[in-house]
Design a protein around this motif. Structure first.
Motif, mmCIF file in Angstrom:
data_model
loop_
_atom_site.group_PDB
_atom_site.id
_atom_site.type_symbol
_atom_site.label_atom_id
_atom_site.label_comp_id
_atom_site.label_asym_id
_atom_site.label_seq_id
_atom_site.Cartn_x
_atom_site.Cartn_y
_atom_site.Cartn_z
ATOM 1 N N VAL A 154 -3.137 -3.220 -8.035
ATOM 2 C CA VAL A 154 -2.368 -2.945 -6.820
ATOM 3 C C VAL A 154 -2.495 -1.479 -6.428
ATOM 4 N N GLY A 155 -2.389 -0.569 -7.396
ATOM 5 C CA GLY A 155 -2.494 0.856 -7.095
ATOM 6 C C GLY A 155 -3.836 1.219 -6.496
ATOM 7 N N THR A 156 -4.899 0.727 -7.085
ATOM 8 C CA THR A 156 -6.232 1.013 -6.555
ATOM 9 C C THR A 156 -6.396 0.449 -5.151
ATOM 10 N N ASN A 157 -5.831 -0.731 -4.915
ATOM 11 C CA ASN A 157 -5.923 -1.338 -3.591
ATOM 12 C C ASN A 157 -5.135 -0.544 -2.550
ATOM 13 N N PHE A 158 -3.952 -0.031 -2.915
ATOM 14 C CA PHE A 158 -3.193 0.840 -2.023
ATOM 15 C C PHE A 158 -4.053 2.032 -1.607
ATOM 16 N N GLY A 159 -4.680 2.658 -2.587
ATOM 17 C CA GLY A 159 -5.514 3.816 -2.289
ATOM 18 C C GLY A 159 -6.708 3.472 -1.438
ATOM 19 N N LEU A 160 -7.322 2.313 -1.714
ATOM 20 C CA LEU A 160 -8.510 1.910 -0.958
ATOM 21 C C LEU A 160 -8.172 1.683 0.510
ATOM 22 N N ILE A 161 -7.073 0.987 0.784
ATOM 23 C CA ILE A 161 -6.686 0.707 2.169
ATOM 24 C C ILE A 161 -6.382 2.009 2.912
ATOM 25 N N ALA A 162 -5.630 2.911 2.271
ATOM 26 C CA ALA A 162 -5.334 4.199 2.901
ATOM 27 C C ALA A 162 -6.605 5.005 3.126
ATOM 28 N N MET A 186 1.867 6.687 -3.826
ATOM 29 C CA MET A 186 2.272 5.409 -4.402
ATOM 30 C C MET A 186 1.145 4.807 -5.231
ATOM 31 N N ALA A 187 -0.088 4.918 -4.740
ATOM 32 C CA ALA A 187 -1.235 4.386 -5.470
ATOM 33 C C ALA A 187 -1.387 5.069 -6.822
ATOM 34 N N VAL A 188 -1.271 6.382 -6.826
ATOM 35 C CA VAL A 188 -1.386 7.130 -8.081
ATOM 36 C C VAL A 188 -0.260 6.738 -9.032
ATOM 37 N N SER A 189 0.960 6.633 -8.510
ATOM 38 C CA SER A 189 2.102 6.280 -9.358
ATOM 39 C C SER A 189 1.916 4.910 -9.999
ATOM 40 N N LEU A 190 1.518 3.921 -9.197
ATOM 41 C CA LEU A 190 1.326 2.579 -9.721
ATOM 42 C C LEU A 190 0.214 2.540 -10.773
ATOM 43 N N THR A 191 -0.889 3.230 -10.486
ATOM 44 C CA THR A 191 -2.020 3.215 -11.410
ATOM 45 C C THR A 191 -1.683 3.930 -12.707
ATOM 46 N N VAL A 192 -0.964 5.039 -12.611
ATOM 47 C CA VAL A 192 -0.585 5.787 -13.819
ATOM 48 C C VAL A 192 0.386 4.973 -14.673
ATOM 49 N N LEU A 207 -1.183 -10.046 -2.946
ATOM 50 C CA LEU A 207 0.219 -10.155 -2.552
ATOM 51 C C LEU A 207 0.757 -8.875 -1.923
ATOM 52 N N SER A 208 0.121 -7.753 -2.199
ATOM 53 C CA SER A 208 0.659 -6.461 -1.738
ATOM 54 C C SER A 208 -0.162 -5.812 -0.635
ATOM 55 N N SER A 209 -1.271 -6.413 -0.250
ATOM 56 C CA SER A 209 -2.182 -5.763 0.693
ATOM 57 C C SER A 209 -1.542 -5.501 2.049
ATOM 58 N N LEU A 210 -0.814 -6.494 2.579
ATOM 59 C CA LEU A 210 -0.227 -6.312 3.908
ATOM 60 C C LEU A 210 0.794 -5.177 3.914
ATOM 61 N N TYR A 211 1.592 -5.096 2.865
ATOM 62 C CA TYR A 211 2.546 -3.986 2.780
ATOM 63 C C TYR A 211 1.797 -2.658 2.730
ATOM 64 N N ALA A 212 0.718 -2.611 1.959
ATOM 65 C CA ALA A 212 -0.068 -1.377 1.869
ATOM 66 C C ALA A 212 -0.659 -1.002 3.220
ATOM 67 N N GLY A 213 -1.137 -1.998 3.976
ATOM 68 C CA GLY A 213 -1.700 -1.715 5.295
ATOM 69 C C GLY A 213 -0.666 -1.190 6.264
ATOM 70 N N ARG A 214 0.527 -1.793 6.271
ATOM 71 C CA ARG A 214 1.585 -1.324 7.165
ATOM 72 C C ARG A 214 2.044 0.072 6.769
ATOM 73 N N ALA A 217 -6.072 -4.435 5.539
ATOM 74 C CA ALA A 217 -5.350 -5.182 4.506
ATOM 75 C C ALA A 217 -5.751 -6.660 4.507
ATOM 76 N N LEU A 218 -5.922 -7.253 5.693
ATOM 77 C CA LEU A 218 -6.355 -8.643 5.761
ATOM 78 C C LEU A 218 -7.737 -8.819 5.141
ATOM 79 N N ARG A 219 -8.615 -7.880 5.429
ATOM 80 C CA ARG A 219 -9.937 -7.943 4.802
ATOM 81 C C ARG A 219 -9.824 -7.790 3.292
ATOM 82 N N SER A 220 -8.970 -6.867 2.841
ATOM 83 C CA SER A 220 -8.776 -6.670 1.405
ATOM 84 C C SER A 220 -8.249 -7.931 0.738
ATOM 85 N N MET A 221 -7.336 -8.621 1.413
ATOM 86 C CA MET A 221 -6.821 -9.884 0.868
ATOM 87 C C MET A 221 -7.951 -10.895 0.698
#
Length: 398
Positions: A111-119, A76-82, A56-63, A339-343
């Protein structure tokens, strides 16, 4: 030509720190739920949330990565994961709300790990500076991060649960993402001019699928990701049916993981001789062949050989998919494309085990292997057809 640079090391280690926290919580959380008396279906839901929430959050993370580069998404990834890890710690105190807290922790860590992975993946592509062989090298090295994390996280969680209990394990895991911030200092900041153009931010992400070759590439990625999930799901089932010991089943899965890591170590040294579509097609044909014979292997050692061959095939896929994706999509939209691939990958990981479980109960484990082998074998022609598209993309893409 891209080499193993300090920024690349920082990207790898930053991802290890983030992913290890999530991988450890993914082991410790279900164990805590089981020891607290939760039913097996509830634990399945908990595990599914680690993959379902990032869809649900991948596209936002990609943008976000396209607009701001690496550092803001990482924070953001660190904050969410912590926060997710902290809620897992809280679950060891507040037993009345333990399961809901663990579910929220699973969502936030995923979600946090996915944010970091996409970045990470977007920034790693920038290090290669458009060089095709360099992209393959960079993504091969970067692909070692999840493999390392899936050792560090679960081993840390298991050891600390035995030594200090669940609370101590969750606290230690929650501290790991902070090290990613320290490593991020080695990653260059992008100039403002390199950020995504304003006009591109409002484009529908789904129009990326209409770009030549992208839909075909994501189909290939879906088939190979499903193959990975099938193997992880079905080997313990077959091993149990055939009376293998837990150590034998673990050895088969360990051989598979070792083969994945091995091929990603070797790929950087062969990248200048490889073409993405050829490697993907060969990997799919090898996967199809392995799935055809896997159910016929009734010896743990023979199953280990099949697992090794499958690991070599599937381990080569991710670097080639990422390299192809960077050539098929414009630079200012790489984050959305990733992000599309991550989804696709996360949706597969969340849904396919349920499908495999239902289908396996109906037709048997062997039929699942053969059906997936047939699908992957037929899908290999999609990978072969990508050669011409990739050649044109190298010449014409902006």
């Amino acid at each position: 030509m891209a080499s193993f640079s300090r920024p690349l090391l920082a990207l790898i280690m930053g991802q290890v720190c983030l992913h290890s926290c999530m991988a450890g919580v993914r082991v410790a959380g279900p164990l805590l739920a089981l020891r607290s008396g939760q039913p097996a279906w509830a634990v399945g839901v908990l595990l599914g949330l680690f993959a379902a929430a990032p869809v649900l959050s991948s596209l936002y993370a990609g943008r976000l990565a396209d607009r701001h580069g690496y550092h803001r998404p990482l924070r953001m990834a660190v904050s969410l994961t912590v926060v997710g890890g902290t809620l897992a710690v809280a679950a060891t105190w507040w037993t009345q709300a333990q399961f809901p807290l663990l579910c929220i922790a699973a969502c936030l860590c995923g979600v946090g790990t996915n944010f970091g992975l996409i970045a990470n993946q977007r920034s790693a592509g920038k290090l290669a500076d458009g060089d095709r062989a360099g992209l393959t090298r960079v993504f091969s090295w970067l692909g070692l991060a999840p493999a390392m994390s899936n050792v560090v996280g679960p081993v840390t969680a298991g050891a600390l649960i035995d030594l200090t209990g669940f609370r101590g394990a969750f606290v230690a895991l929650t501290l790991l993402p902070f090290a990613a911030v320290w490593w991020s200092r080695q990653v260059p900041r992008e100039a403002v001019a390199a950020a995504a153009p304003v006009a591109g931010t409002k484009s529908a992400a789904w129009d990326i699928l209409a770009m030549p070759g992208v839909g075909r590439l994501l189909l290939v990625n879906f088939l190979m990701s499903s193959s990975w999930d099938l193997h992880s799901f079905i080997v313990p089932v077959i091993g149990h049916e055939r009376g293998f010991s837990a150590s034998a089943i673990g050895l088969i899965l360990g051989v598979f993981a070792a083969a994945v890591a091995s091929v990603r170590v070797v790929l950087p040294f062969l990248s200048h001789r490889l073409r993405e579509h050829q490697v993907l097609a060969a990997a799919m044909l090898l996967t199809a062949g392995v799935f055809c014979v896997y159910p016929l292997m009734h010896n743990a050692w023979l199953m280990g050989l099949c697992a090794a061959a499958l690991g070599l095939a599937l381990g080569a896929v991710n670097p080639m998919v990422m390299t192809s994706l960077h050539h098929l999509t414009p630079g200012h939209r790489h984050g959305e494309a990733i992000a599309l691939r991550s989804m696709t990958v996360n949706a597969t990981s969340a849904v396919m085990p349920l499908v495999f479980g239902a289908a396996g109960a109906a037709v048997g484990a062997s039929a699942l292997f053969w059906a997936m082998g047939a699908a992957v074998g037929m899908g290999s022609w999609q990978a072969r057809r990508m050669g011409q598209v990739l050649a044109l993309g190298s010449d014409t893409k902006p």
